[in-house]
Design a protein around this motif. Structure first.
Motif, mmCIF file in Angstrom:
data_model
loop_
_atom_site.group_PDB
_atom_site.id
_atom_site.type_symbol
_atom_site.label_atom_id
_atom_site.label_comp_id
_atom_site.label_asym_id
_atom_site.label_seq_id
_atom_site.Cartn_x
_atom_site.Cartn_y
_atom_site.Cartn_z
ATOM 1 N N GLU A 42 22.356 -0.098 3.253
ATOM 2 C CA GLU A 42 22.522 -0.738 4.553
ATOM 3 C C GLU A 42 21.528 -0.237 5.587
ATOM 4 N N LEU A 43 20.738 -1.126 6.114
ATOM 5 C CA LEU A 43 19.823 -0.769 7.194
ATOM 6 C C LEU A 43 20.080 -1.715 8.364
ATOM 7 N N PRO A 44 19.987 -1.188 9.589
ATOM 8 C CA PRO A 44 20.176 -2.055 10.753
ATOM 9 C C PRO A 44 19.089 -3.140 10.816
ATOM 10 N N GLU A 45 19.364 -4.180 11.544
ATOM 11 C CA GLU A 45 18.459 -5.325 11.669
ATOM 12 C C GLU A 45 17.065 -4.936 12.150
ATOM 13 N N ASN A 46 17.020 -3.997 13.105
ATOM 14 C CA ASN A 46 15.729 -3.701 13.728
ATOM 15 C C ASN A 46 14.911 -2.660 12.957
ATOM 16 N N VAL A 47 15.353 -2.340 11.741
ATOM 17 C CA VAL A 47 14.627 -1.357 10.939
ATOM 18 C C VAL A 47 13.892 -2.068 9.814
ATOM 19 N N ASP A 48 12.602 -1.806 9.721
ATOM 20 C CA ASP A 48 11.805 -2.401 8.651
ATOM 21 C C ASP A 48 11.984 -1.579 7.387
ATOM 22 N N ARG A 49 12.468 -2.208 6.336
ATOM 23 C CA ARG A 49 12.840 -1.508 5.116
ATOM 24 C C ARG A 49 11.665 -0.724 4.524
ATOM 25 N N LYS A 50 10.519 -1.374 4.405
ATOM 26 C CA LYS A 50 9.385 -0.734 3.739
ATOM 27 C C LYS A 50 8.863 0.458 4.536
ATOM 28 N N ASN A 51 8.786 0.283 5.838
ATOM 29 C CA ASN A 51 8.337 1.407 6.669
ATOM 30 C C ASN A 51 9.364 2.519 6.708
ATOM 31 N N TYR A 52 10.644 2.152 6.638
ATOM 32 C CA TYR A 52 11.707 3.168 6.579
ATOM 33 C C TYR A 52 11.515 4.043 5.352
ATOM 34 N N TRP B 123 0.816 -1.219 0.000
ATOM 35 C CA TRP B 123 0.000 0.000 0.000
ATOM 36 C C TRP B 123 0.848 1.266 0.000
ATOM 37 N N ARG B 124 2.108 1.160 0.404
ATOM 38 C CA ARG B 124 2.954 2.360 0.457
ATOM 39 C C ARG B 124 3.426 2.771 -0.930
ATOM 40 N N LYS B 125 3.402 1.845 -1.866
ATOM 41 C CA LYS B 125 4.073 2.039 -3.154
ATOM 42 C C LYS B 125 3.663 3.313 -3.894
ATOM 43 N N PRO B 126 2.352 3.575 -4.078
ATOM 44 C CA PRO B 126 2.005 4.797 -4.821
ATOM 45 C C PRO B 126 2.589 6.051 -4.189
ATOM 46 N N TYR B 127 2.541 6.126 -2.855
ATOM 47 C CA TYR B 127 3.095 7.323 -2.210
ATOM 48 C C TYR B 127 4.610 7.380 -2.356
ATOM 49 N N LEU B 128 5.269 6.237 -2.204
ATOM 50 C CA LEU B 128 6.733 6.209 -2.340
ATOM 51 C C LEU B 128 7.151 6.717 -3.715
ATOM 52 N N ILE B 129 6.420 6.306 -4.748
ATOM 53 C CA ILE B 129 6.762 6.732 -6.112
ATOM 54 C C ILE B 129 6.483 8.215 -6.271
ATOM 55 N N PHE B 130 5.333 8.661 -5.771
ATOM 56 C CA PHE B 130 4.972 10.074 -5.873
ATOM 57 C C PHE B 130 6.012 10.955 -5.196
ATOM 58 N N LEU C 199 7.656 10.523 3.836
ATOM 59 C CA LEU C 199 6.630 11.354 4.457
ATOM 60 C C LEU C 199 7.247 12.508 5.248
ATOM 61 N N MET C 200 8.290 12.199 6.018
ATOM 62 C CA MET C 200 8.944 13.265 6.799
ATOM 63 C C MET C 200 9.504 14.327 5.864
ATOM 64 N N ASN C 201 10.176 13.875 4.799
ATOM 65 C CA ASN C 201 10.758 14.842 3.871
ATOM 66 C C ASN C 201 9.682 15.753 3.283
ATOM 67 N N GLN C 202 8.555 15.176 2.904
ATOM 68 C CA GLN C 202 7.520 16.038 2.334
ATOM 69 C C GLN C 202 6.971 16.996 3.395
ATOM 70 N N CYS C 203 6.863 16.518 4.638
ATOM 71 C CA CYS C 203 6.392 17.412 5.709
ATOM 72 C C CYS C 203 7.334 18.605 5.889
ATOM 73 N N TYR C 204 8.654 18.371 5.822
ATOM 74 C CA TYR C 204 9.603 19.485 5.935
ATOM 75 C C TYR C 204 9.371 20.484 4.808
ATOM 76 N N TRP C 205 9.186 19.934 3.614
ATOM 77 C CA TRP C 205 9.026 20.786 2.422
ATOM 78 C C TRP C 205 7.758 21.636 2.538
ATOM 79 N N ILE C 206 6.656 20.986 2.959
ATOM 80 C CA ILE C 206 5.386 21.713 3.108
ATOM 81 C C ILE C 206 5.525 22.784 4.189
ATOM 82 N N THR C 207 6.131 22.385 5.319
ATOM 83 C CA THR C 207 6.315 23.329 6.422
ATOM 84 C C THR C 207 7.124 24.539 5.972
ATOM 85 N N GLY C 208 8.235 24.273 5.293
ATOM 86 C CA GLY C 208 9.081 25.363 4.813
ATOM 87 C C GLY C 208 8.318 26.302 3.902
ATOM 88 N N SER C 209 7.555 25.760 2.962
ATOM 89 C CA SER C 209 6.887 26.642 2.008
ATOM 90 C C SER C 209 5.789 27.468 2.675
#
Lengths: 107, 287
Positions: free
Chosen positions: B136-146, B115-122, B152-162
């Motif tokens: 490289e991701l640590p063992e305890n990090v889920d790749r897809k959620n990462y 379900w994340r795919k469309p947003y990840l591509i966008f 999402l965080m990056n877009q939030c920074y961008w929206i906040t800045g603008s």
């Protein structure tokens, strides 16, 4: 500001085309990419950035009242500062402030 | 960023070893350099847009729906100049064509993200790409959620800045004459970065020269489309000449893959551009 409806349409077109480009590889190219597309993706970014720099400076005129001197100075300063420090944010900020000082106070 | 890594991280994700808390924390730390960049560049965009008579709602709308840094700076100009829809579409294609290659690079890594795919591509911007293509991701990090939280965080920074920029531009009454130069400076900086990253300066020079010539021939209102056509024609004309150099660049990028690909977010774009050509080449062969 131009009329809101046209503004909204422009934003919709830009958003739509941007998304289309981002989705295209996932929809089309997973079976292999045409060589021409690969080639263009390799060389176009360089050419387009050159085009965009000129596009930003499209309104300057050498015969105008300031003879394009503020633009020439500010572009040179921005480029040199960036070659020196390689700090994107510093270069943009300092370049812009320098240009604003030039057009507001000097020329 | 070769095959082994993606196989390894696929395995980690499949076994469900990631925990949400550490994934969010890891994504947040990874996103910090982008936060600094996006807040400042986003603010610049907001200030510019506001100076053209568009309030923070417009800034937010654009950052939510477009989410492409350089293009939004160009969009300010297209909006204030009342560009035609066709001209805007063409400009968008040319400015954003490089995103094709981010997608090509991420085809496999994003293939199982559900379900994340469309947003990840966008949300696959230059900066997000430079972070998600590091393997490289640590063992305890889920790749897809990462991937998801990072985008999402990056877009939030961008929206906040603008929004901040547009609001600040409206609240502070300073003499904003000359602030448009922020866009020029942004492109000059990227131009310099690109210039230093390659030995092949023909495309960059052609872009400048052709556009200057078209500007002189066609005037300020209608030089852009002839420039684009001229640049495309020139690139095809140079194709035979440039190809060997491209292979050298690709080989160079391949050699660099062995080192840690944690490019700064600023240079991630160019590194990605040459690096992913390679990846796609490999992908194509495998298939």
């Amino acid at each position: 500001m131009i009329e809101p409806v046209h503004s909204l349409l422009l934003i919709a077109v830009i958003a739509g085309v941007t998304a289309l480009i981002r989705f295209l590889p996932f929809l089309v190219f997973h079976k292999g990419t045409p060589k021409t597309v690969l080639y263009l993706g390799e060389v176009l970014p360089y050419a387009i950035m050159g085009m965009l720099v000129v596009y930003c400076l499209k309104d300057i005129s050498i015969t105008g009242s300031t003879h394009a001197i503020p633009e020439a100075l500010a572009v040179t300063a921005t480029a040199l500062l960036h070659k020196w420090k390689h700090n994107t944010l510093l270069s943009i900020l300092a370049g812009t402030v320098f240009y604003m000082v030039l057009v507001q106070l000097v020329f | 960023m070769g095959k082994n890594n993606s196989v390894k991280s696929n395995g980690a994700a499949a076994s469900g070893s990631g925990n949400l808390r550490s994934t969010v924390r890891y994504a947040f730390v990874a996103s910090l350099p982008v936060m600094a960049g996006y807040l400042v560049l986003g603010t610049g965009f907001g200030v510019l847009l506001q100076a053209k008579g568009y309030n923070w709602l417009w800034a937010a709308l654009m950052s939510v729906t477009i989410f492409a840094g350089s293009m939004q700076y160009v969009a300010v100009d297209l909006l204030s100049g009342g560009a035609t829809l066709i001209a805007a579409a063409l400009m968008t294609v040319l400015v954003n064509i490089r995103h094709l290659f981010y997608g090509l690079t991420m085809l496999e890594k994003y293939s199982d993200t559900g379900w994340r795919k469309p947003y990840l591509i966008f949300a696959l911007t230059d900066e997000t790409f430079s972070l998600v293509c590091s393997p490289e991701l640590p063992e305890n990090v889920d790749r897809k959620n990462y991937y998801f939280f990072l985008s999402l965080m990056n877009q939030c920074y961008w929206i906040t800045g603008s929004i901040l920029g547009a609001a600040a531009g409206a609240a502070l009454s300073f003499n904003s004459a000359g602030i448009d130069f922020a866009m020029t400076a942004l492109f000059v900086v990227i131009f310099v970065e690109q210039w230093e990253k390659t030995k092949q300066h023909l495309p960059a020079v052609a872009g400048v020269v052709i556009t200057v010539v078209c500007r002189l021939l066609f005037g300020t209102e209608s030089f852009l489309i002839p420039s684009m056509i001229g640049i495309l024609a020139a690139m095809f004309l140079f194709q035979g000449k440039l190809n060997p150099v491209n292979e050298a660049v690709a080989a160079d990028a391949h050699a660099q893959e062995t080192r840690s690909p944690d490019d700064t977010w600023r240079s991630g774009h160019e590194a990605g551009n040459s690096g992913d050509k390679n990846e796609t080449g490999k992908g194509g062969n495998e298939r």
